[in-house]
Structures are given as structure tokens and as C-alpha cells.
Design an enzyme around this catalytic site. Structure first.
Site, PDB file in Angstrom:
ATOM      1  CD  GLU A  49      -3.390  -1.026   1.375  1.00 44.74           C
ATOM      2  OE1 GLU A  49      -3.792   0.115   1.614  1.00 44.74           O
ATOM      3  OE2 GLU A  49      -4.115  -2.031   1.427  1.00 44.74           O
TER       4      GLU A  49
HETATM    5  N1  CAA Z   1      -6.580  11.491  -2.709  1.00 46.19           N
HETATM    6  C1  CAA Z   1      -7.161  12.081  -3.797  1.00 46.19           C
HETATM    7  N2  CAA Z   1      -6.452  12.551  -4.847  1.00 46.19           N
HETATM    8  C2  CAA Z   1      -5.122  12.405  -4.807  1.00 46.19           C
HETATM    9  C3  CAA Z   1      -4.452  11.803  -3.716  1.00 46.19           C
HETATM   10  C4  CAA Z   1      -5.241  11.350  -2.636  1.00 46.19           C
HETATM   11  N3  CAA Z   1      -4.676  10.778  -1.577  1.00 46.19           N
HETATM   12  N4  CAA Z   1      -3.131  11.795  -3.957  1.00 46.19           N
HETATM   13  C5  CAA Z   1      -2.950  12.373  -5.149  1.00 46.19           C
HETATM   14  N5  CAA Z   1      -4.164  12.735  -5.662  1.00 46.19           N
HETATM   15  C6  CAA Z   1      -4.422  13.424  -6.923  1.00 46.19           C
HETATM   16  C7  CAA Z   1      -3.594  14.722  -6.985  1.00 46.19           C
HETATM   17  O1  CAA Z   1      -4.280  15.777  -6.372  1.00 46.19           O
HETATM   18  C8  CAA Z   1      -3.426  14.923  -8.487  1.00 46.19           C
HETATM   19  O2  CAA Z   1      -4.588  15.501  -9.035  1.00 46.19           O
HETATM   20  P1  CAA Z   1      -4.567  17.026  -9.587  1.00 46.19           P
HETATM   21  O3  CAA Z   1      -3.459  17.049 -10.616  1.00 46.19           O
HETATM   22  O4  CAA Z   1      -5.928  17.203 -10.147  1.00 46.19           O
HETATM   23  O5  CAA Z   1      -4.267  17.863  -8.399  1.00 46.19           O
HETATM   24  C9  CAA Z   1      -3.366  13.484  -9.015  1.00 46.19           C
HETATM   25  O6  CAA Z   1      -3.969  12.641  -8.025  1.00 46.19           O
HETATM   26  C10 CAA Z   1      -1.942  13.034  -9.268  1.00 46.19           C
HETATM   27  O7  CAA Z   1      -1.257  13.148  -8.016  1.00 46.19           O
HETATM   28  P2  CAA Z   1       0.305  13.301  -7.926  1.00 46.19           P
HETATM   29  O8  CAA Z   1       0.757  14.347  -8.883  1.00 46.19           O
HETATM   30  O9  CAA Z   1       0.671  13.454  -6.493  1.00 46.19           O
HETATM   31  O10 CAA Z   1       0.781  11.884  -8.499  1.00 46.19           O
HETATM   32  P3  CAA Z   1       2.200  11.225  -8.587  1.00 46.19           P
HETATM   33  O11 CAA Z   1       2.304  10.534  -9.899  1.00 46.19           O
HETATM   34  O12 CAA Z   1       3.264  12.202  -8.207  1.00 46.19           O
HETATM   35  O13 CAA Z   1       2.131  10.028  -7.489  1.00 46.19           O
HETATM   36  C11 CAA Z   1       2.326   9.009  -5.322  1.00 46.19           C
HETATM   37  C12 CAA Z   1       1.984  10.256  -6.150  1.00 46.19           C
HETATM   38  C13 CAA Z   1       1.952   9.380  -3.898  1.00 46.19           C
HETATM   39  C14 CAA Z   1       3.792   8.625  -5.406  1.00 46.19           C
HETATM   40  C15 CAA Z   1       1.442   7.807  -5.800  1.00 46.19           C
HETATM   41  O14 CAA Z   1       1.800   7.373  -7.100  1.00 46.19           O
HETATM   42  C16 CAA Z   1       1.488   6.628  -4.866  1.00 46.19           C
HETATM   43  O15 CAA Z   1       0.817   6.612  -3.832  1.00 46.19           O
HETATM   44  N6  CAA Z   1       2.264   5.561  -5.210  1.00 46.19           N
HETATM   45  C17 CAA Z   1       2.268   4.331  -4.469  1.00 46.19           C
HETATM   46  C18 CAA Z   1       1.257   3.380  -5.019  1.00 46.19           C
HETATM   47  C19 CAA Z   1       0.761   2.408  -3.988  1.00 46.19           C
HETATM   48  O16 CAA Z   1       0.497   2.740  -2.848  1.00 46.19           O
HETATM   49  N7  CAA Z   1       0.584   1.168  -4.413  1.00 46.19           N
HETATM   50  C20 CAA Z   1       0.062   0.175  -3.559  1.00 46.19           C
HETATM   51  C21 CAA Z   1      -0.506  -0.925  -4.359  1.00 46.19           C
HETATM   52  S1  CAA Z   1      -1.969  -1.569  -3.662  1.00 46.19           S
HETATM   53  C22 CAA Z   1      -1.546  -2.611  -2.444  1.00 46.19           C
HETATM   54  O17 CAA Z   1      -0.414  -2.746  -2.036  1.00 46.19           O
HETATM   55  C23 CAA Z   1      -2.737  -3.301  -1.878  1.00 46.19           C
HETATM   56  C24 CAA Z   1      -2.479  -4.700  -1.563  1.00 46.19           C
HETATM   57  O18 CAA Z   1      -2.585  -5.585  -2.395  1.00 46.19           O
HETATM   58  C25 CAA Z   1      -2.200  -5.044  -0.161  1.00 46.19           C
END
Ligand code: CAA
Length: 379
Positions: free
Chosen positions: A361
Site C-alpha cells: 500500500e
Molecule cells: N486522494 C485524492 N487525490 C489524490 C491523492 C489522494 N490521496 N493523492 C494524489 N491525488 C491526486 C492529486 O491531487 C493529483 O490531481 P490534480 O493534478 O488534479 O491535483 C493526481 O492525483 C496526481 O497526483 P500526484 O501528482 O501526487 O501523483 P504522482 O504521480 O506524483 O504520485 C504518489 C503520487 C503518492 C507517489 C502515488 O503514485 C502513490 O501513492 N504511489 C504508491 C502506489 C501504492 O500505494 N501502491 C500500492 C498498491 S496496492 C496494495 O499494495 C494493496 C495490496 O494488495 C495489499
């Protein structure tokens, strides 16, 4: 914010603990060894009302909050992380559909998940897009009343058992804004599972590759508008990260208990290990890290229940509780010494389980990114 559990939270904790001790604990060592997952355990948890805690009652959930949810997750994780993660992942589609789903989607998919008769899945990651989730390559091309979906998803928790999965696929241009979310159902033509990962731990949770070969997903299975999928996924992960923090509490608590009991019982140089400051200070640090983790996890859950922003605090809770779990479980192995390194005690399993919480996650480096970005936006 209060830190005293309500009667209902204590009741849920007791109910889950009793179930986990009676039904799960006797199976775990062998099932971990044989990599056996038992869907009937999820069904039984569902019968007790424990698989849809924060889901509204009208869709078969308990209609409670995250503060109740974390009690349940902690208690399952204290016995076995694989099942805690399975319940948390079954929670993700419920969370997403409750918030973003149409009336028809909610009525069709949530009740099965909330009652534990169906297992949920969350398909975001791919071979080339883990932390950089917005660069995913699976495509969904609209063709009349359906999308034609092609691609391969990786590291999908219980992907072979999931009846209802949330799938993120690209409908538009590059980056997060080109991503849409869909409901993918087990049995859809062209949807198969690929390899099952051989992992370091959590063997009761199967981690699967999903292959999508011209899968026709009806347009009515799209969640929200085209291009909203990344936000759907991110907002679900905000909640999911609290459950990962809660899982870390369960593992840390169990590791501390094993280490403390050993330190009280094991005699060396004519006295219990606990009377050596080198050991007792380790246990004191372990207990302190667990308490601090607990406060962060509860704070994030409380903020969410209050309808306040909680994304930063969810990342802090996940980060700190999982890093602490890694340290606590490693130290538990150390306190047990030679015995800790053997499979005669569960400490080495807890250590292997804790490791994955620093990765799932969102790797803890991603949590730090989320926290740092939030900090720079604050006044
Ligand atoms: N809630 C709502 N919107 C969000 C948000 C949130 N928490 N975080 C980002 N956004 C929105 C942003 O506002 C942006 O929108 P706008 O351009 O309209 O403002 C858009 O999403 C893109 O956001 P970022 O520019 O921040 O995106 P990024 O490409 O820089 O990525 C990141 C940010 C935090 C690194 C993200 O890619 C991330 O969380 N990566 C990790 C992925 C992850 O957690 N994977 C887990 C896999 S699932 C899993 O593990 C489950 C399982 O099986 C146990």
C-alpha cells in the site's frame, strides 16, 4: 480525540480475538508452511459481521467507523497477517464503491464483500509501475457499451480468490490523469491469473499476477468518469494505509508478548533475562514504539471518522507503525536468541510479516513523499 475504547470497540476486539484464537491460531503454522489460504475463514469472519465494519448498513456493512475497523484488523494481524491483509483488501472495493459507485454498483457488489461471501481485490500495480502508480500501462479502449482491456497486473493480493476487483487501467493519455477505475469480476472472459509469487512471508495470502486479454468490461462497470481512476485509487489507499498501520500494531503486540515472556522465564547467569538491563531496555523501547504507533494509527482513524483530512496522518501512521513493527520483531528475535531464529517460536514469522508492511500500500519511501508534499503545502 480520546484514547479510551468505547464498549462497542472493546466488544469487537474481544469477538475478533476469540475467533482468531479459536479458529485461526491452530491452523496458522501449518498453513503458512503449506501456503494454504482458506476462503471459509473470510466467510466466517463475515458471518460475525467483521468483513464490512465501515460499510454502510444499507449495503450489509456494520455502519461503524475506522476506529472500530482498526480494532478488528489489529486482532486478526496479531494471529496472522495474511488474513488481516485479506480482510483489508476486501474492504478496499467496499470503500471505493461506497464513495464513488453508482446506486446499481453499490447494490450489486457491496453486499457480498461486506458479508464475506465474496473476497475483494485491488489491481493497481504492474511490473513497470509500483511506486509510480500513475504510469501504469494496462489499457481500456472504449468500444460502444464496453471497454476492451489488455495488460498484466502484478502483486495482487488474493487475486485468484477475488470475486470483485477494482482495476485501474489507462483510457487516456500518459500520467495519472489518463487512468480510469473499473469493476472487474472473476470469470470475465479473457481474465486469468498468472504466476503466484513465492514470498518471504504471509503465505496464507496469495500474491498473484493477473492477465487481461481482451477482457470486455461493460461501461456501467466504470467507477466515476474517465480520468478519475487515479484519484479513486489514491483516496482508497489513504484509508487502506490506516489498516496497514493497524496490522503492524497486531504483529508488534504479539512479538513483544513472546519476547517479554521469554525474558521473564529464561534464566542465564542465575537470573531471568529481564534482570539484565541490556534486555529490559530493549523491551522498554519495543513497548514505547508500540504505544507511539498505536496513537498515530488511532489519530488517523479518528480524523477519518470525523470527516477531517487524514491523508498525511494515514501515511505517518503506516510509516511509523510498520517501521516500528520491523524493529520490534527484529528485536524480539534477538531477545529469544538462538530460539528466536528457529521456527519453534513465532518471532521469526512476525519478523518476516513485518517486512511486507514497509512495502505494501505504498513503500515507506512513498509515505515520506506524501508527508513531505503535505508539509510543503501547509502554512
Ligand atoms: N486522494 C485524492 N487525490 C489524490 C491523492 C489522494 N490521496 N493523492 C494524489 N491525488 C491526486 C492529486 O491531487 C493529483 O490531481 P490534480 O493534478 O488534479 O491535483 C493526481 O492525483 C496526481 O497526483 P500526484 O501528482 O501526487 O501523483 P504522482 O504521480 O506524483 O504520485 C504518489 C503520487 C503518492 C507517489 C502515488 O503514485 C502513490 O501513492 N504511489 C504508491 C502506489 C501504492 O500505494 N501502491 C500500492 C498498491 S496496492 C496494495 O499494495 C494493496 C495490496 O494488495 C495489499
Amino acid at each position: 480525540m480520546h484514547f479510551e475504547e468505547t464498549a462497542i470497540q472493546t466488544e469487537l476486539r474481544e469477538l475478533t480475538r476469540k475467533f482468531a484464537q479459536k479458529e485461526l491460531a491452530p491452523l496458522i503454522e501449518e498453513d503458512e508452511r503449506n501456503e494454504t489460504f482458506r476462503p471459509e475463514i473470510i466467510r466466517k469472519l463475515g458471518e460475525l459481521g467483521l468483513t464490512g465494519i465501515p460499510t454502510p448498513e444499507e449495503f450489509g456493512g456494520a455502519g461503524l467507523g475506522y476506529q472500530e475497523y482498526i480494532c478488528v484488523i489489529e486482532e486478526i494481524a496479531a494471529v496472522n497477517l495474511g488474513y488481516a491483509i485479506s480482510v483489508a483488501v476486501t474492504g478496499l472495493p467496499q470503500l471505493i464503491l461506497s464513495k464513488f459507485g453508482t446506486a446499481e454498483q453499490k447494490a450489486k457488489y457491496i453486499p457480498g464483500l461486506a458479508s464475506g461471501t465474496a473476497i475483494g481485490g485491488f489491481a493497481l500495480s504492474e511490473a513497470s509501475s509500483g511506486s509510480d502508480a500513475g504510469s501504469l500501462r494496462t489499457t481500456a479502449k472504449r468500444e460502444g457499451d464496453h471497454y476492451l482491456v489488455n495488460g498484466t497486473k502484478l502483486w495482487i493480493t488474493q487475486g485468484g480468490f477475488s470475486e470483485t476487483l477494482i482495476l485501474m487501467a489507462r483510457t487516456g493519455g500518459p500520467g495519472p490523469k489518463g487512468v480510469s477505475a473499473f469493476i472487474l469480476e472473476k470469470g470475465m472472459e479473457g481474465f486469468t491469473t498468472g504466476k503466484r509469487e513465492k514470498k518471504m512471508g504471509i503465505h496464507t495470502s496469495h500474491t498473484m499476477e493477473l492477465v487481461l486479454n481482451n477482457v470486455k468490461i461493460p461501461v456501467k462497470n466504470r467507477i466515476g468518469e474517465e480520468g478519475e481512476g487515479f484519484k479513486v485509487a489514491m483516496s482508497a489507499l489513504d484509508g487502506g494505509r490506516i489498516t496497514i498501520g493497524a496490522s503492524a500494531l497486531g504483529i508488534s503486540r504479539s512479538a513483544l508478548a513472546v519476547a517479554k515472556n521469554h525474558a521473564l522465564e529464561r534464566q542465564q547467569f542465575g537470573k531471568p533475562l529481564m534482570e539484565f538491563q541490556g534486555i529490559s531496555f530493549m523491551l522498554a523501547d519495543m513497548a514505547t514504539a508500540l504505544e507511539a504507533s498505536r496513537l498515530l494509527v488511532w489519530q488517523a482513524a479518528w480524523l477519518r471518522d470525523e470527516g477531517k483530512p487524514f491523508s498525511k496522518q494515514a501515511s505517518m501512521a503506516k510509516l511509523f507503525a510498520s517501521d516500528s513493527a520491523m524493529k520490534i520483531t527484529t528485536d524480539a528475535v534477538q531477545v529469544l536468541g538462538g530460539s528466536g531464529y528457529t521456527q519453534d517460536f513465532p518471532a521469526e514469522r512476525y519478523m518476516r510479516e513485518a517486512k511486507v508492511l514497509q512495502i505494501v500500500e505504498g513503500a515507506n519511501q512513498v509515505q515520506r513523499t506524501v508527508i513531505a508534499r503535505a508539509l510543503s503545502k501547509e502554512n
